[in-house]
Write a protein that holds these residues in place. Sequence first.
Motif, short mmCIF file in Angstrom:
data_model
loop_
_atom_site.label_atom_id
_atom_site.label_comp_id
_atom_site.label_asym_id
_atom_site.label_seq_id
_atom_site.Cartn_x
_atom_site.Cartn_y
_atom_site.Cartn_z
N PRO A 1 40.11 50.59 54.54
CA PRO A 1 40.55 49.28 55.03
C PRO A 1 41.07 49.37 56.45
N VAL A 2 41.10 48.20 57.13
CA VAL A 2 41.79 48.14 58.41
C VAL A 2 43.27 47.88 58.15
N GLN A 3 44.09 48.12 59.13
CA GLN A 3 45.53 47.94 58.96
C GLN A 3 45.95 46.48 59.07
N PRO B 1 31.40 56.13 52.15
CA PRO B 1 30.60 55.30 51.23
C PRO B 1 31.36 54.01 50.93
N LEU B 2 30.65 52.90 50.88
CA LEU B 2 31.26 51.60 50.60
C LEU B 2 30.69 51.03 49.31
N ILE B 3 31.46 50.17 48.68
CA ILE B 3 31.11 49.64 47.36
C ILE B 3 30.71 48.17 47.48
N VAL B 4 29.61 47.81 46.86
CA VAL B 4 29.17 46.42 46.80
C VAL B 4 30.13 45.64 45.90
N ASN B 5 30.65 44.53 46.41
CA ASN B 5 31.60 43.71 45.65
C ASN B 5 31.12 42.29 45.37
N ASP B 6 30.07 41.86 46.06
CA ASP B 6 29.55 40.51 45.81
C ASP B 6 28.12 40.43 46.33
N THR B 7 27.23 39.88 45.51
CA THR B 7 25.84 39.68 45.93
C THR B 7 25.42 38.23 45.78
N TYR B 8 26.36 37.34 45.50
CA TYR B 8 26.00 35.95 45.21
C TYR B 8 25.15 35.32 46.32
N PRO B 9 25.49 35.52 47.61
CA PRO B 9 24.69 34.89 48.67
C PRO B 9 23.53 35.75 49.17
N LEU B 10 23.16 36.79 48.43
CA LEU B 10 22.15 37.73 48.91
C LEU B 10 20.82 37.06 49.22
N ALA B 11 20.27 36.34 48.27
CA ALA B 11 18.94 35.76 48.48
C ALA B 11 18.98 34.48 49.31
N ARG B 12 20.11 33.79 49.29
CA ARG B 12 20.20 32.52 50.03
C ARG B 12 20.50 32.75 51.50
N TYR B 13 21.38 33.73 51.79
CA TYR B 13 21.82 33.93 53.17
C TYR B 13 21.68 35.37 53.65
N GLY B 14 21.22 36.28 52.79
CA GLY B 14 21.06 37.67 53.21
C GLY B 14 22.38 38.39 53.41
N GLU B 15 23.37 38.13 52.56
CA GLU B 15 24.72 38.67 52.74
C GLU B 15 25.18 39.43 51.49
N ILE B 16 25.93 40.50 51.74
CA ILE B 16 26.53 41.29 50.68
C ILE B 16 27.95 41.63 51.10
N LEU B 17 28.90 41.53 50.17
CA LEU B 17 30.28 41.89 50.48
C LEU B 17 30.51 43.36 50.13
N LEU B 18 31.02 44.11 51.11
CA LEU B 18 31.32 45.53 50.93
C LEU B 18 32.82 45.76 51.04
N ALA B 19 33.27 46.84 50.42
CA ALA B 19 34.67 47.25 50.52
C ALA B 19 34.75 48.74 50.22
N ASP B 20 35.91 49.31 50.44
CA ASP B 20 36.06 50.74 50.19
C ASP B 20 36.27 51.05 48.72
N GLN C 1 46.37 40.10 49.57
CA GLN C 1 46.46 40.30 51.02
C GLN C 1 45.97 41.68 51.42
N GLN C 2 46.31 42.69 50.64
CA GLN C 2 45.85 44.05 50.92
C GLN C 2 44.33 44.14 50.77
N GLN C 3 43.79 43.52 49.74
CA GLN C 3 42.35 43.62 49.49
C GLN C 3 41.52 42.97 50.58
N ARG C 4 42.06 41.95 51.20
CA ARG C 4 41.31 41.30 52.28
C ARG C 4 41.07 42.25 53.45
N LEU C 5 41.94 43.23 53.59
CA LEU C 5 41.78 44.21 54.66
C LEU C 5 40.76 45.29 54.29
N SER C 6 40.33 45.29 53.04
CA SER C 6 39.39 46.30 52.56
C SER C 6 37.95 45.82 52.58
N GLN C 7 37.70 44.56 52.88
CA GLN C 7 36.36 44.00 52.70
C GLN C 7 35.71 43.63 54.03
#
Length: 592
Positions: free
Chosen positions: A135-137, A155-174, A195-201
């Motif tokens: 995460p960032v500080q 290595p980063l972990i996939v956390n969301d793929t909902y917008p993958l096919a519609r917008y080409g986006e994936i959410l990553l985090a540590d 609040q902490q998790q937002r810094l990890s994504q």
Amino acid sequence: MKLSIFTLLVLSTGSFAVSAACQTETAIAAIQGDAKQSPLLNNTVSTSGVVTAVLYPGSKAAGILIQSLTPDNNPKTSEALFIASKELVQTAKPGQQVQVKGKVAELNGMTALVDVTSSVCGQQTAPKPVAAKLPVQSRQDWEALEGQYLSFSQPLIVNDTYPLARYGEILLADKRLWVATELHRPGKEAQQLEQQQRLSQLWLDDGIFKQNPDPVIFPDGNLSASNTVRVGDTVKNLQGYLIETKQGYRLVAAQVPDFETSNARTEAPKAKAADQIRVASFNVLNFFTGETAANPFPTRRGATNANELERQQAKMIAALSRMDADVIGLLEVENNGFDERSALATIVRELNKALGENRYAFVKPESSQGNDAIKVAMIYNQQKVTETGKAAVTAEGPFAYGSRAPLAQSFKAKTASTSFTVSINHFKSKGSCPDKQSNTTTHGNNDNKDGQGCWNQSRVEAAKALAAWLQSQPTGVNTPHQLVIGDLNAYRKEDPIYALEQAGWMHLAPVAETGHYSYVYQGRTGSLDHALASKSMAKQLTQFQHWNINADEPAVLDYNTEFKSEAQQKMWYAPDPYRSSDHDPVLIDFKF
């Protein structure tokens, strides 16, 4: 062959017209400043840098990124700058050194130059990416890297793929990110975790500024029903360009990173012992046959045509047939009765057909299950259990509106003398918030920003009413072995679950860190689907599991055909259990 952003970002070594040597009147770092907004906002400045990327060509968001050749010594200032210029997008090539003059602006939070004039004045070798880490500080750490070419060695972990096919986006985090109220009671601790998790994504963007890209380039340019990318999978060798949009910071990929299957699909849930009884809960995602309506399609909530219904039904039956469950509580079944054309009768008929035997029957209460378009339902394995007592429904109090009328039925295992009662429930959802101006709306049903969403008070009232109703032994069978299952639309530590526990019900799932979850929403993992038991029933428990066939999968692999080409409708669909719903089923085994 269609060019993707990855083609456009390869650094050029070809020839080009060169003007006089670049002159930097204002350094990029000075334009960026060390705060959220540029200190030179609305000023006209002249600067220079090397082109690192051409972003979103052919779109309204098109521009180039340039990077300073002589960085300053302040780590709080970014050394890259976005240049919003249609002309440069058409002519600039990564590696060119350009001089630009323009007005400083903030485009959706990203410092940029607009109204630009420019000239090419040299060429440079490719800049090396800046090492970054999650995460960032603080969010200011992203501001200091805005527009820069970054690489992530971790290595980063996939956390969301909902917008993958519609917008080409994936959410990553540590790491895997959790719904805060799955782990903590609503309040300070939960808010701090979020609040902490937002810094990890960080969102990963494919760099294609269009909806429904074809092909979808993640995970490897060949997304299909069998080649999926699941929440929990790992991404390695990530490189890209950090930009800011209305949605926040995102990384435009410079190349397709490596996707590794670290959260593999399972063909079936963990097996149960032959002498045990399995109870399951499954949200069938608005299974509407439409058969009892004058115009069957589109159905009120489910399939829009016969083809979609066939696809939906095949996936649902594939999931149900592999559960090996003796009692199954169903949610979001069309509330259209019990005759042979009804949604519930269709489920049982098609499930038995798939199994090749007349194994399942449905529970039929005598009273109405309310006026909601959907209902809860229950089916059972006639070879393993028999109904005892009467099927009971209550549509009073909090179940008259919002929370669906619960259904309870008692059963007796054919290999034991013990009777047990199962209650299937579907509490009111967190969405469609009440009108704050309404005189009938109480403060407890508003979104009070504690993580529980709207209608929390209604769900708490439903939990208390359910506990009292079950205490009255509504099926007419007096048994201490009782079970509450279903979609309670509340996470593990929220008030409705707490109310049930305070009433003596024992939650059967281990804590979330051990991997028990049923739902992924907006990049957070948790469970809306629960199983709670009376103390005597809990003592009989041998196994609890969520079968993670849905929440981790891209939504685009479901039965729907909207926003998909004919080729994609075939490629992304299979009559298998995966993405048969948006919720994962709960399965619990007991030995009497």
